[in-house]
Design a protein around this motif. Structure first.
Motif, PDB file in Angstrom:
ATOM      1  N   LEU A 142       2.388   1.067   1.772  1.00 21.74           N
ATOM      2  CA  LEU A 142       2.226   2.427   2.272  1.00 21.74           C
ATOM      3  C   LEU A 142       3.138   3.396   1.532  1.00 21.74           C
ATOM      4  O   LEU A 142       2.735   4.513   1.196  1.00 21.74           O
ATOM      5  CB  LEU A 142       2.501   2.468   3.779  1.00 21.74           C
ATOM      6  CG  LEU A 142       1.417   1.779   4.638  1.00 21.74           C
ATOM      7  CD1 LEU A 142       1.899   1.600   6.066  1.00 21.74           C
ATOM      8  CD2 LEU A 142       0.123   2.586   4.605  1.00 21.74           C
ATOM      9  N   GLN A 143       4.366   2.988   1.271  1.00 22.54           N
ATOM     10  CA  GLN A 143       5.285   3.836   0.509  1.00 22.54           C
ATOM     11  C   GLN A 143       4.734   4.098  -0.886  1.00 22.54           C
ATOM     12  O   GLN A 143       4.801   5.216  -1.405  1.00 22.54           O
ATOM     13  CB  GLN A 143       6.661   3.175   0.414  1.00 22.54           C
ATOM     14  CG  GLN A 143       7.435   3.122   1.730  1.00 22.54           C
ATOM     15  CD  GLN A 143       8.012   4.475   2.141  1.00 22.54           C
ATOM     16  OE1 GLN A 143       7.823   5.489   1.458  1.00 22.54           O
ATOM     17  NE2 GLN A 143       8.707   4.498   3.267  1.00 22.54           N
TER      18      GLN A 143
ATOM     19  N   VAL B 206       1.843   6.591  -0.636  1.00 28.44           N
ATOM     20  CA  VAL B 206       2.331   7.953  -0.441  1.00 28.44           C
ATOM     21  C   VAL B 206       2.767   8.560  -1.773  1.00 28.44           C
ATOM     22  O   VAL B 206       2.473   9.727  -2.079  1.00 28.44           O
ATOM     23  CB  VAL B 206       3.500   7.977   0.563  1.00 28.44           C
ATOM     24  CG1 VAL B 206       4.259   9.298   0.488  1.00 28.44           C
ATOM     25  CG2 VAL B 206       2.979   7.753   1.984  1.00 28.44           C
TER      26      VAL B 206
ATOM     27  N   ILE C 123      -3.811   4.570   3.195  1.00 29.12           N
ATOM     28  CA  ILE C 123      -3.071   5.153   4.321  1.00 29.12           C
ATOM     29  C   ILE C 123      -3.982   5.373   5.519  1.00 29.12           C
ATOM     30  O   ILE C 123      -3.631   5.027   6.663  1.00 29.12           O
ATOM     31  CB  ILE C 123      -2.407   6.469   3.887  1.00 29.12           C
ATOM     32  CG1 ILE C 123      -1.359   6.190   2.805  1.00 29.12           C
ATOM     33  CG2 ILE C 123      -1.771   7.168   5.091  1.00 29.12           C
ATOM     34  CD1 ILE C 123      -0.863   7.441   2.103  1.00 29.12           C
ATOM     35  N   ARG C 124      -5.174   5.941   5.293  1.00 28.51           N
ATOM     36  CA  ARG C 124      -6.080   6.248   6.404  1.00 28.51           C
ATOM     37  C   ARG C 124      -6.505   4.997   7.160  1.00 28.51           C
ATOM     38  O   ARG C 124      -6.734   5.047   8.370  1.00 28.51           O
ATOM     39  CB  ARG C 124      -7.328   6.972   5.881  1.00 28.51           C
ATOM     40  CG  ARG C 124      -7.102   8.383   5.409  1.00 28.51           C
ATOM     41  CD  ARG C 124      -8.439   9.045   5.062  1.00 28.51           C
ATOM     42  NE  ARG C 124      -8.243  10.416   4.601  1.00 28.51           N
ATOM     43  CZ  ARG C 124      -8.287  10.786   3.316  1.00 28.51           C
ATOM     44  NH1 ARG C 124      -8.537   9.875   2.374  1.00 28.51           N
ATOM     45  NH2 ARG C 124      -8.099  12.040   2.984  1.00 28.51           N
TER      46      ARG C 124
ATOM     47  N   ALA D  22      -4.802   2.171   7.474  1.00 30.09           N
ATOM     48  CA  ALA D  22      -3.697   1.385   8.027  1.00 30.09           C
ATOM     49  C   ALA D  22      -3.561   1.638   9.529  1.00 30.09           C
ATOM     50  O   ALA D  22      -3.908   2.714  10.028  1.00 30.09           O
ATOM     51  CB  ALA D  22      -2.401   1.748   7.323  1.00 30.09           C
TER      52      ALA D  22
ATOM     53  N   ALA E 288       1.493   3.321   9.599  1.00 25.05           N
ATOM     54  CA  ALA E 288       1.336   4.483   8.718  1.00 25.05           C
ATOM     55  C   ALA E 288       2.126   5.695   9.180  1.00 25.05           C
ATOM     56  O   ALA E 288       2.692   6.432   8.352  1.00 25.05           O
ATOM     57  CB  ALA E 288      -0.144   4.840   8.602  1.00 25.05           C
TER      58      ALA E 288
ATOM     59  N   VAL F 171       5.848   6.186   8.052  1.00 22.91           N
ATOM     60  CA  VAL F 171       5.927   6.456   6.615  1.00 22.91           C
ATOM     61  C   VAL F 171       5.519   7.890   6.325  1.00 22.91           C
ATOM     62  O   VAL F 171       6.160   8.598   5.522  1.00 22.91           O
ATOM     63  CB  VAL F 171       5.043   5.464   5.835  1.00 22.91           C
ATOM     64  CG1 VAL F 171       5.009   5.825   4.354  1.00 22.91           C
ATOM     65  CG2 VAL F 171       5.560   4.033   6.018  1.00 22.91           C
ATOM     66  N   LEU F 172       4.469   8.359   6.975  1.00 27.80           N
ATOM     67  CA  LEU F 172       4.002   9.726   6.762  1.00 27.80           C
ATOM     68  C   LEU F 172       4.996  10.747   7.310  1.00 27.80           C
ATOM     69  O   LEU F 172       5.219  11.804   6.697  1.00 27.80           O
ATOM     70  CB  LEU F 172       2.625   9.912   7.413  1.00 27.80           C
ATOM     71  CG  LEU F 172       1.467   9.171   6.746  1.00 27.80           C
ATOM     72  CD1 LEU F 172       0.198   9.293   7.589  1.00 27.80           C
ATOM     73  CD2 LEU F 172       1.209   9.705   5.338  1.00 27.80           C
TER      74      LEU F 172
ATOM     75  N   PHE G 115      -4.299  10.281  12.898  1.00 28.16           N
ATOM     76  CA  PHE G 115      -3.815   9.173  13.719  1.00 28.16           C
ATOM     77  C   PHE G 115      -3.576   9.546  15.181  1.00 28.16           C
ATOM     78  O   PHE G 115      -3.296   8.677  16.002  1.00 28.16           O
ATOM     79  CB  PHE G 115      -2.528   8.608  13.109  1.00 28.16           C
ATOM     80  CG  PHE G 115      -2.749   7.931  11.793  1.00 28.16           C
ATOM     81  CD1 PHE G 115      -3.170   6.616  11.729  1.00 28.16           C
ATOM     82  CD2 PHE G 115      -2.569   8.625  10.601  1.00 28.16           C
ATOM     83  CE1 PHE G 115      -3.397   5.985  10.514  1.00 28.16           C
ATOM     84  CE2 PHE G 115      -2.785   8.012   9.382  1.00 28.16           C
ATOM     85  CZ  PHE G 115      -3.201   6.690   9.331  1.00 28.16           C
TER      86      PHE G 115
END
Length: 381
Positions: free
Chosen positions: A38-39, A42, A60-61, A63, A68, A71-72, A95
């Motif tokens: 995920l990192q 990003v 990302i979407r 996960a 997620a 991290v976001l 999310f």
């Protein structure tokens, strides 16, 4: 061939209007992803390569939110790249995590225009009445070309229950640049601010760039007291104004089928005879206001724009129409063009999230699942 293409395109527009007025196999649910993956994703949200950006967004979407969202949140607050901070904030809305609220509120004070625009857009859909004084104060100083309209719509979402906000927006319909006034007029109609009727009637009677906006807003307002003014404009208004007048009268529930037919014929005439681009834009805007769309140049661009607006403002209606279309590839290609022109990242992310959730929930081999899978592949999300 041009005529057949146009007819099919118009059918799509009118089908959506009637509802309102009258890549490969996809995953079945969230896909696990490690914090490291995920990192890394990003970090690629701002990559110069389109395919790399798309792949990062998909990771990302898809996960699970529990993985997620942290991290976001960190990226939206701390990433050195302002564009990645912006994209992270946008992706958070998919999310529906309560922690997103704090990130959006923090972003209201950001010097980054993109972050403020996203935050205002968020509070349009998730109004926070306690923020009304802060947003009203911002109305006196926010001048970002793409930021101020989002602020206006956030306030408009609060206006039905806040007299101070209503008064401020009605005042702003008469002050500042036409571009900003246009966004206020549209919001007054979209949020049915009844006390704006006298102001909108006043603006609708004045020839100029805001007349179309005011006419369409009168229709959305839903107050039949506007019919007298609209009938007068139908007799005396310019040719270019007539599609907007027809759309407004239809929206008020008067002779909708005949007014839709008039707009359809106007679009056909404007396409067949060069030099009537203003009529094309006016007709497409009218159909978009009703909820409706198609097409070939020169009709294609304004119609694609109108279809994109419908998808973002009335997503369930559009999905219902698309599910029944046999010319799905043409329709979705038109939708993609509209999204490209609008560049409404937050609203598009909300649309993507709706499609993704609908896809996951739909039964196997159902038309709904097939449509959503097609949209996911064609729109690159």
């Amino acid at each position: 061939m041009r005529r057949r293409t146009r007819t099919a395109a118009l059918a799509l527009l009118l089908a959506t209007a009637s509802i309102v007025a009258i890549g490969g196999a996809q995953e079945r649910g969230p896909t696990p992803a490690s914090p490291q993956d995920l990192q890394a994703a990003v970090g690629k949200l701002g990559d110069i390569d389109y395919a790399t950006r798309v792949k990062a967004g998909r990771v990302i979407r898809r996960a699970p939110g529990a993985a997620a969202v942290p991290v976001l949140l960190q990226a939206a607050r701390e990433h050195a790249d302002g564009y990645i901070r912006f994209k992270a904030l946008v992706l958070l809305v998919g999310f529906a995590d309560p922690r997103t609220l704090d990130a959006m509120e923090e972003s209201l004070g950001s010097p980054n225009d993109r972050l403020r625009e996203v935050a205002y857009g968020f509070f349009e859909h998730d109004p926070a009445p306690r923020l009304a004084p802060r947003l009203l104060a911002a109305l006196d100083k926010e001048t970002g070309e793409f930021v101020r309209p989002s602020l206006v719509r956030a306030l408009a979402a609060m206006a039905p229950t806040n007299p101070q906000v209503r008064d401020a927006l009605i005042r702003d319909a008469m002050r500042g640049q036409d571009y900003f006034r246009s966004s206020v007029i549209e919001a007054l109609g979209d949020y049915k601010i009844a006390t704006a009727l006298p102001r909108l009637l006043e603006i609708a009677k004045v020839e100029g760039p805001l007349q179309d906006d005011a006419v369409l807003a009168l229709g959305k307002l839903g107050d039949k007291a506007a019919l007298g003014t609209l009938a007068e404009l139908q007799r005396t208004g310019s040719q270019v104004l007539q599609p907007s007048v027809a759309a407004a009268i239809c929206t008020l529930g008067q002779n909708c089928s005949s007014h839709l037919e008039f707009i359809q014929k106007t679009l056909g005439f404007a396409e067949d005879f060069p030099g009537y681009q203003d009529l094309i834009r006016s007709s497409a805007a009218g159909l978009a206001a009703i909820g409706g769309v198609p097409s070939e140049d020169p009709l294609r661009a304004p119609v694609a724009l109108a279809l994109g607006q419908i998808a973002l403002r009335n997503s369930p209606a559009l999905l219902k129409v698309l599910e029944a279309r046999k010319d799905r590839d043409q329709a979705v290609s038109l939708l993609a063009e509209g999204f490209d022109m609008l560049e409404e990242d937050l609203e598009e992310e909300r649309f993507f999230a709706l499609v993704r959730r609908t896809y996951w929930a739909a039964p196997d081999k159902s038309p709904t699942r097939a449509l959503c899978e097609y949209l996911i592949a064609k729109l690159d999300f």
